[in-house]
Write an enzyme that holds these catalytic residues in place. Structure first.
Site, PDB file in Angstrom:
ATOM      1  N   HIS A 120     -99.051 -91.753  46.493  1.00 26.26           N
ATOM      2  CA  HIS A 120     -99.985 -91.353  47.553  1.00 26.26           C
ATOM      3  C   HIS A 120     -99.476 -91.812  48.918  1.00 26.26           C
ATOM      4  O   HIS A 120     -99.501 -91.052  49.891  1.00 26.26           O
ATOM      5  CB  HIS A 120    -101.372 -91.974  47.327  1.00 26.26           C
ATOM      6  CG  HIS A 120    -102.099 -91.478  46.133  1.00 26.26           C
ATOM      7  ND1 HIS A 120    -102.750 -92.332  45.269  1.00 26.26           N
ATOM      8  CD2 HIS A 120    -102.306 -90.231  45.654  1.00 26.26           C
ATOM      9  CE1 HIS A 120    -103.326 -91.623  44.310  1.00 26.26           C
ATOM     10  NE2 HIS A 120    -103.069 -90.344  44.516  1.00 26.26           N
ATOM     11  N   LYS A 124    -115.606 -86.830  38.000  1.00 28.35           N
ATOM     12  CA  LYS A 124    -114.802 -87.906  37.420  1.00 28.35           C
ATOM     13  C   LYS A 124    -115.605 -89.200  37.452  1.00 28.35           C
ATOM     14  O   LYS A 124    -116.479 -89.370  38.284  1.00 28.35           O
ATOM     15  CB  LYS A 124    -113.509 -88.119  38.219  1.00 28.35           C
ATOM     16  CG  LYS A 124    -112.545 -86.966  38.182  1.00 28.35           C
ATOM     17  CD  LYS A 124    -111.297 -87.321  38.973  1.00 28.35           C
ATOM     18  CE  LYS A 124    -110.302 -86.192  39.010  1.00 28.35           C
ATOM     19  NZ  LYS A 124    -109.105 -86.550  39.784  1.00 28.35           N
ATOM     20  N   ARG A 160     -96.234 -83.351  41.810  1.00 29.53           N
ATOM     21  CA  ARG A 160     -95.266 -84.184  41.095  1.00 29.53           C
ATOM     22  C   ARG A 160     -94.436 -83.375  40.118  1.00 29.53           C
ATOM     23  O   ARG A 160     -93.276 -83.669  39.903  1.00 29.53           O
ATOM     24  CB  ARG A 160     -95.987 -85.288  40.316  1.00 29.53           C
ATOM     25  CG  ARG A 160     -96.657 -86.318  41.171  1.00 29.53           C
ATOM     26  CD  ARG A 160     -97.462 -87.223  40.311  1.00 29.53           C
ATOM     27  NE  ARG A 160     -98.414 -86.397  39.566  1.00 29.53           N
ATOM     28  CZ  ARG A 160     -99.635 -86.742  39.260  1.00 29.53           C
ATOM     29  NH1 ARG A 160    -100.079 -87.912  39.578  1.00 29.53           N
ATOM     30  NH2 ARG A 160    -100.434 -85.931  38.613  1.00 29.53           N
ATOM     31  N   SER A 178    -102.548 -92.031  39.338  1.00 26.47           N
ATOM     32  CA  SER A 178    -103.649 -92.994  39.268  1.00 26.47           C
ATOM     33  C   SER A 178    -104.111 -93.193  37.831  1.00 26.47           C
ATOM     34  O   SER A 178    -104.476 -94.301  37.442  1.00 26.47           O
ATOM     35  CB  SER A 178    -104.822 -92.519  40.132  1.00 26.47           C
ATOM     36  OG  SER A 178    -104.486 -92.581  41.491  1.00 26.47           O
TER      37      SER A 178
END
Length: 161
Positions: free
Chosen positions: A18, A42, A91, A129
């Site tokens: 990040h 979430k 990513r 994360s």
């Protein structure tokens, strides 16, 4: 012309990946709003206030970065802030399909909104994360995956390392 961009996410917790995106995006745009999502879908490990605090600590040396939270549609949040660009990190190919859908959804809600994608540096490409949360749950070491200030914050507040 002043360009404001938004880098949204849950940042649960903030990772070196990040920060890589934040540093690079802050050099491209006049103002970068790092928007911390409350996230109704979430269940974050860290409360919103702690995620915001970790981001503020980690970005205090970045004068063009502002940290804000939101619990509205991202397209609406961007319009309210006068931002016309969303920054997203990619990513791997597995991120692309989701990000493409979100980019189209945001554009359908706010046609003036563009999404740009930045790849993290190679050394950060595997960090997520969710991986860090898993390591924390098993009391593993995360100091090489998160900014030092985040590691210190978690150690002080969570005693889980």
């Amino acid at each position: 012309m002043h360009k404001t961009a938004i880098y949204p996410g849950t940042f649960d917790p903030l990772t070196n990946g990040h920060m890589d995106i934040i540093r690079r995006a802050s050099m491209i745009f006049d103002t970068l709003i790092v928007a911390v999502a409350k996230s109704a879908t979430k269940e974050p490990m860290f409360p919103l206030s702690e995620r915001e605090e970790m981001l503020r600590l980690a970005t205090r040396e970045c004068p063009s970065v502002r940290v804000e939270s939101f619990d509205t549609l991202l397209a609406d949040f961007a319009q309210e802030r006068g931002a016309c660009i969303l920054v997203r990190g990619l990513r791997a190919v597995s991120d692309f399909e989701y990000e493409l859908q979100m980019g189209y959804a945001n554009a359908s809600l706010n046609p003036a909104l563009e999404t740009i994608y930045l790849m993290p540096s190679l050394q950060n490409a595997f960090i997520s994360s969710s991986v860090i949360r898993s390591i924390l749950l098993h009391k593993g070491k995360i100091s090489h995956l998160v900014p030092p200030v985040v590691c210190e914050y978690i150690q002080k507040r969570r005693s889980c390392m």
